[in-house]
Design a protein around this motif. Structure first.
Motif, PDB file in Angstrom:
ATOM      1  N   ILE A  68       0.853  -1.182   0.000  1.00 25.74           N
ATOM      2  CA  ILE A  68       0.000   0.000   0.000  1.00 25.74           C
ATOM      3  C   ILE A  68       0.891   1.234   0.000  1.00 25.74           C
ATOM      4  N   ASN A  69       0.314   2.369  -0.405  1.00 24.94           N
ATOM      5  CA  ASN A  69       1.121   3.587  -0.414  1.00 24.94           C
ATOM      6  C   ASN A  69       1.149   4.208   0.981  1.00 24.94           C
ATOM      7  N   ASP A  70       2.349   4.495   1.459  1.00 23.82           N
ATOM      8  CA  ASP A  70       2.526   5.145   2.756  1.00 23.82           C
ATOM      9  C   ASP A  70       2.398   6.649   2.602  1.00 23.82           C
ATOM     10  N   ASN A  71       2.881   7.153   1.464  1.00 24.33           N
ATOM     11  CA  ASN A  71       2.755   8.557   1.075  1.00 24.33           C
ATOM     12  C   ASN A  71       2.891   8.599  -0.440  1.00 24.33           C
ATOM     13  N   ASP A  72       3.238   9.737  -0.985  1.00 23.37           N
ATOM     14  CA  ASP A  72       3.333   9.852  -2.435  1.00 23.37           C
ATOM     15  C   ASP A  72       4.585   9.214  -3.019  1.00 23.37           C
TER      16      ASP A  72
END
Length: 407
Positions: free
Chosen positions: A303-307
């Motif tokens: 999953i994306n933690d940030n950009d």
């Protein structure tokens, strides 16, 4: 598009398939994480082993039973008769029952029959049981629907049955079971199941992250939009949408919904590739692109933690539902973050590396379309992209059954 330009694209695609399906193919993760089984290194199934390692009547295998079909049932007319001369049918009932089955089952047997003859000279596939209405099977047996067959080799050499079971897996049967010392049991999904009629897609309300900081529904995505994707260096970045491998707002399909411990929920079709790992590893290299239907509770997805960063999240639930609308955007990087979960853009071909390089002509065409007016950008596309259809046709010729999902 001019004929010379089209010919160049087709030649490039064929060349890519020939190069990538050669014996030296080695794949890394996450790009190119498909696994190719070489005929000389087949691992036979062992007694009582089944593939996949779930129950037959589950979504990840052949699915739920839909009800017994008798000769006077209207559904019986939808079953077909298998007259393949390369298959021996036991037909102990004397009424042709062992030749009656669903079209999907017939198609898989055709592939398997060829594999058997190629593996053992002078040996044919033998079907001992297909559709049945004698009541001798379990209540929800798929034999009663023509979705299951029991098979042996024509020489009845039981030493071959482990390999025969492996060949059945490679032929595309949805569930294969080394059930007894005397036969192999195989079954398929229902022909009426929407899950087998579409490839790798997302539903219309799935969301993507755009370059300008907002989110957008899949139905609103257009060519040229830049969306959050996984780059080759393992970092997140924005990648341009260069095509749609499939796009149809009216077609319904069966989707798998995967929920994680971080309350991320992604919905995608069964043969769409998604990155999974058996361990809670922070290394991208431990994640492999597999069909969504194989995802199990307890595995980990990205999953994306940030950009720019990704992290793992454990799968807590897997469910299914039918949704109207199918969308399969192709980005320049071949990956896309949907509902906060990192996935591949590809489906049907169980090798992301082959799929990604084979779609290179689509990326080239999109780039050239900005400068060469006669190259269409398919802005009004509806349905499966013509190039995706072409790749599938080529794949049926050059790819082994364990790499290509044959509908």
């Amino acid at each position: 598009m001019r004929s010379s330009a089209l010919l160049s694209v087709l030649q490039t695609a064929v060349f890519a398939f020939l190069i990538l399906t050669g014996p030296s193919l080695q794949c890394a993760s996450p790009r190119g994480s498909g696994r190719r089984h070489r005929p000389g290194n087949r691992t036979p199934l062992v007694y009582k082993q089944h593939v996949p390692n779930v129950s037959e009547n589950t979504l990840g295998a052949s699915g739920l039973a839909e009800g017994r079909i008798t000769r006077d049932d209207p559904k019986f007319k939808k079953l077909v008769t298998n007259d393949n001369p390369d298959i021996i049918f036991r037909d102990e009932e004397g009424d042709g029952s062992d030749r009656i089955m669903t079209q999907r089952c017939k198609d898989k047997l055709k592939i398997l029959a060829i594999s058997v003859m190629n593996t053992w000279q002078g040996v044919k596939l033998r079907v001992t049981e297909a559709w049945d209405d004698d009541g001798h099977h379990a209540k929800d047996s798929l034999h009663y629907e023509g979705r299951a067959v029991d098979i042996t080799t024509s020489d009845k050499d039981r030493a071959k049955y482990g390999v025969l079971a492996k060949l059945a897996v490679e032929a595309g049967f949805d569930w294969v079971y080394f059930e007894s010392r005397g036969h192999i049991h195989c079954s398929v999904k229902s022909d009426s199941s929407a899950a087998i009629k579409i490839g790798g897609c997302f539903p219309p309300m799935a969301t993507v992250y755009t370059e300008h900081g907002g989110t957008m529904n899949m139905a609103g995505l257009q060519l040229g939009d830049k969306v959050l994707s996984l780059k080759a260096n393992g970092k997140l970045g924005y990648s341009e949408v260069v095509s749609f491998l499939d796009r149809d707002e009216n077609r319904a399909g069966m989707y798998y919904t995967i929920t994680t411990s971080d309350v991320r929920t992604i919905t995608l079709t069964d043969k769409h590739l998604i990155y999974t790992s058996a361990t809670n590893s922070s290394s991208i290299e431990s994640y492999v692109a597999n069909y969504a239907q194989t995802v199990q509770i307890g595995q980990f997805v990205l999953i994306n933690d940030n950009d720019s960063e990704v992290r793992s999240s454990q799968v807590t639930h897997v469910t299914s539902q039918t949704v109207k609308g199918v969308y399969a955007p192709l980005t320049h990087d071949g990956t896309i973050v949907v509902n906060g979960v990192v996935t591949s853009c590809y489906g049907v071909i169980n090798s992301e590396r082959i799929a990604h390089l084979s779609c290179s002509p689509l990326r080239w065409m999109h780039s050239l379309s900005k400068y060469i007016p006669f190259i269409s950008r398919d802005t009004e596309q509806n349905g499966v992209h013509w190039y995706a259809e072409f790749l599938y046709s080529v794949g049926r010729i050059f790819l082994s059954p364990d790499l290509l999902y044959i509908v």
